[in-house]
Design an enzyme around this catalytic site. Structure first.
Site, PDB file in Angstrom:
ATOM      1  CE  LYS A 205      -1.814  37.400  40.111  1.00 10.37           C
ATOM      2  NZ  LYS A 205      -0.913  36.781  40.964  1.00 10.37           N
TER       3      LYS A 205
ATOM      4  NE  ARG B 271       5.765  35.506  44.249  1.00  9.77           N
ATOM      5  CZ  ARG B 271       4.811  35.107  43.532  1.00  9.77           C
ATOM      6  NH1 ARG B 271       5.005  35.068  42.039  1.00  9.77           N
ATOM      7  NH2 ARG B 271       3.465  35.087  43.888  1.00  9.77           N
TER       8      ARG B 271
ATOM      9  CE1 TYR C 104      10.189  49.520   9.723  1.00 16.37           C
ATOM     10  CE2 TYR C 104       8.855  48.452  11.631  1.00 16.37           C
ATOM     11  CZ  TYR C 104       9.218  49.576  10.829  1.00 16.37           C
ATOM     12  OH  TYR C 104       8.526  50.609  11.092  1.00 16.37           O
TER      13      TYR C 104
ATOM     14  CG  MET D 189       4.695  50.701  18.270  1.00 19.44           C
ATOM     15  SD  MET D 189       5.076  52.216  18.158  1.00 19.44           S
ATOM     16  CE  MET D 189       6.892  52.203  18.625  1.00 19.44           C
TER      17      MET D 189
HETATM   18  C1  LIG Z   1      -1.441  35.327  40.985  1.00 16.91           C
HETATM   19  C2  LIG Z   1      -1.580  34.575  42.254  1.00 16.91           C
HETATM   20  C3  LIG Z   1      -2.661  33.630  42.455  1.00 16.91           C
HETATM   21  C4  LIG Z   1      -3.538  33.104  41.275  1.00 16.91           C
HETATM   22  O1  LIG Z   1      -2.500  32.316  40.473  1.00 16.91           O
HETATM   23  P1  LIG Z   1      -3.187  31.592  39.176  1.00 16.91           P
HETATM   24  O2  LIG Z   1      -2.041  30.563  38.667  1.00 16.91           O
HETATM   25  O3  LIG Z   1      -3.305  32.602  38.353  1.00 16.91           O
HETATM   26  O4  LIG Z   1      -4.049  30.792  39.494  1.00 16.91           O
HETATM   27  C5  LIG Z   1      -2.752  33.134  43.951  1.00 16.91           C
HETATM   28  N1  LIG Z   1      -2.086  33.516  44.781  1.00 16.91           N
HETATM   29  C6  LIG Z   1      -1.044  34.243  44.712  1.00 16.91           C
HETATM   30  C7  LIG Z   1      -0.051  34.688  45.967  1.00 16.91           C
HETATM   31  C8  LIG Z   1      -0.864  34.819  43.361  1.00 16.91           C
HETATM   32  O5  LIG Z   1       0.220  35.912  43.503  1.00 16.91           O
END
Ligand SMILES: *Cc1c(COP(=O)(O)O)cnc(C)c1O
Length: 378
Positions: A36, A134, A268, A316
């Site tokens: 992802k 979640r 800055y 930046m």
């Molecule tokens: C991002 C995620 C993972 C992987 O998590 P890591 O800590 O990067 O190994 C696995 N399952 C879900 C549902 C996630 O959102």
């Protein structure tokens, strides 16, 4: 050819090797490599292909469009996506054999309706909230979802492939929520099987669990950050303790060197004053490239064979280093992070400097940073 101002060098051979290391460690369970957020900033399709080269049997993304991009690139392994809007690209995913997580009767309805209109079967994984609080369906609501799944499966619009959940505290192996979440997961599995579903895959382990909690493997693990050679943090230990090698290094170069007197305020708001007559180097990397502004006066950079700390504000597009006493020249390469085994600062050090986690450092590398892929394993 000109040198890009900042380069993210991505070692795809190291990524493949990290997956192979995880596979040899876990034994028979399969690996679903999480790619992802553009492969955690390493490149979506490239990371997916490297993970497969290392032995990953599955890929996963959060968003549907990333799963579709993987499939469009020609990748054939099963791909799961778990986060979508109410009117997302379900039909495209079903047509392209993308597995979808279901987290409610509403999401099942949307997915099954899309499948029905295509006259196809959607492949789904039940996403259970076993205690993360979640995404996922609460255990109390699972029976209603299972009844709806039975109806939709009987008419051929969905096929239940798997069940999944996610940990709140996998990086703290002694945390008492872990046993509770495993217990809830087993209950969800039992309910699902009692409702007549045969589960091809059961998956609960993120990287931390894959590295530290063998009792959570079931028949598929779902590591993300570890495949990029980075520790999830917490009590898991450093990446090299687990024989994982960092995949990305972030590199820039010196674009100006100048002598300045003692007492010169740098960048800055003069957050740094030179103590003695010295030389300073300008580096063309800033917060637009993902260098956190919070790393002002803290970020470590390998320059001239030593690690120096950023002097003054991260801007930046640029920051300054005090290079007094170093033998450096205009155009010399500097390394913001990479492999500590080569003397480079680690991503973990940057996370500490910016008061965040490694995940945020690698996923926020900016779009104008050039990615350069090396050791391509295909
Ligand atoms: C991002 C995620 C993972 C992987 O998590 P890591 O800590 O990067 O190994 C696995 N399952 C879900 C549902 C996630 O959102």
């Amino acid at each position: 050819m000109t040198t890009p101002h900042v380069r993210a060098v991505v070692d795809l051979g190291a990524l493949a090797r990290n997956v192979a290391v995880l596979k040899s460690r876990i034994g028979s369970p399969a690996v679903m490599a999480v790619v992802k957020a553009g492969g955690y900033g390493h490149g979506l399709v490239e990371s997916g292909r490297a993970a497969i080269a290392g032995g990953a049997e599955w890929l996963a993304t959060a968003l549907l469009q990333e799963a579709l991009a993987l499939r469009a690139s020609g990748i054939q392994v099963p791909i799961l996506a778990w986060l979508y809007t109410a009117d997302d690209q379900f039909a495209e995913c079903i047509s392209n054999d993308i597995d979808l997580a279901v987290n409610s009767v509403a999401s099942l309805d949307a997915i099954a309706d899309a499948a029905q209109s295509l006259n196809r079967t959607a492949r789904v994984h039940i996403k259970v909230d076993t205690g993360l609080g979640r995404n996922g369906i609460m255990l109390a609501d699972l029976p209603a979802l299972l009844r709806a799944l039975n109806v939709r499966a009987a008419s051929g619009h969905v096929s239940v492939i798997g069940i999944m959940s996610h940990f709140a505290y996998a990086d703290q192996p002694s945390n008492n929520t872990i046993a509770q979440q495993i217990d809830n997961f087993m209950k969800a599995v039992d309910l699902t099987e009692a409702a007549g579903f045969e589960l091809e895959v059961k998956h609960l382990s993120n990287s931390a669990a894959t590295l530290g909690l063998p009792q959570t493997y079931f028949n598929l693990v779902r590591p993300g950050v570890a495949i990029y050679g980075i520790s999830p943090g917490g009590e898991v230990g450093a990446a090299h303790d687990h024989d994982l090698v960092p995949v990305m290094s972030l590199r820039s170069s010196i674009v100006l060197l100048k002598d300045v007197p003692a007492g010169t305020g740098l960048s800055y708001a003069h957050q740094y004053y030179t103590e003695v007559d010295t030389q300073v180097a300008l580096i063309p990397a800033g917060y637009a490239d993902g260098i956190p502004r919070a790393a002002t006066n803290k970020g470590p950079v390998l320059i001239g064979g030593e690690i120096r700390t950023i002097a003054g504000r991260v801007c930046m597009d640029q920051f300054v280093l005090d290079v007094g006493g170093l033998d450096v020249a205009l155009g010399d390469e500097v390394v913001l992070f990479g492999d500590p085994a080569r003397g480079e600062p680690s991503v973990e050090l940057w996370a500490e400097a910016a008061d965040t986690i490694s995940y945020e450092i690698i996923t926020r590398i900016g779009p104008r940073v050039a990615r350069e892929f090396i050791n391509v394993p295909w």
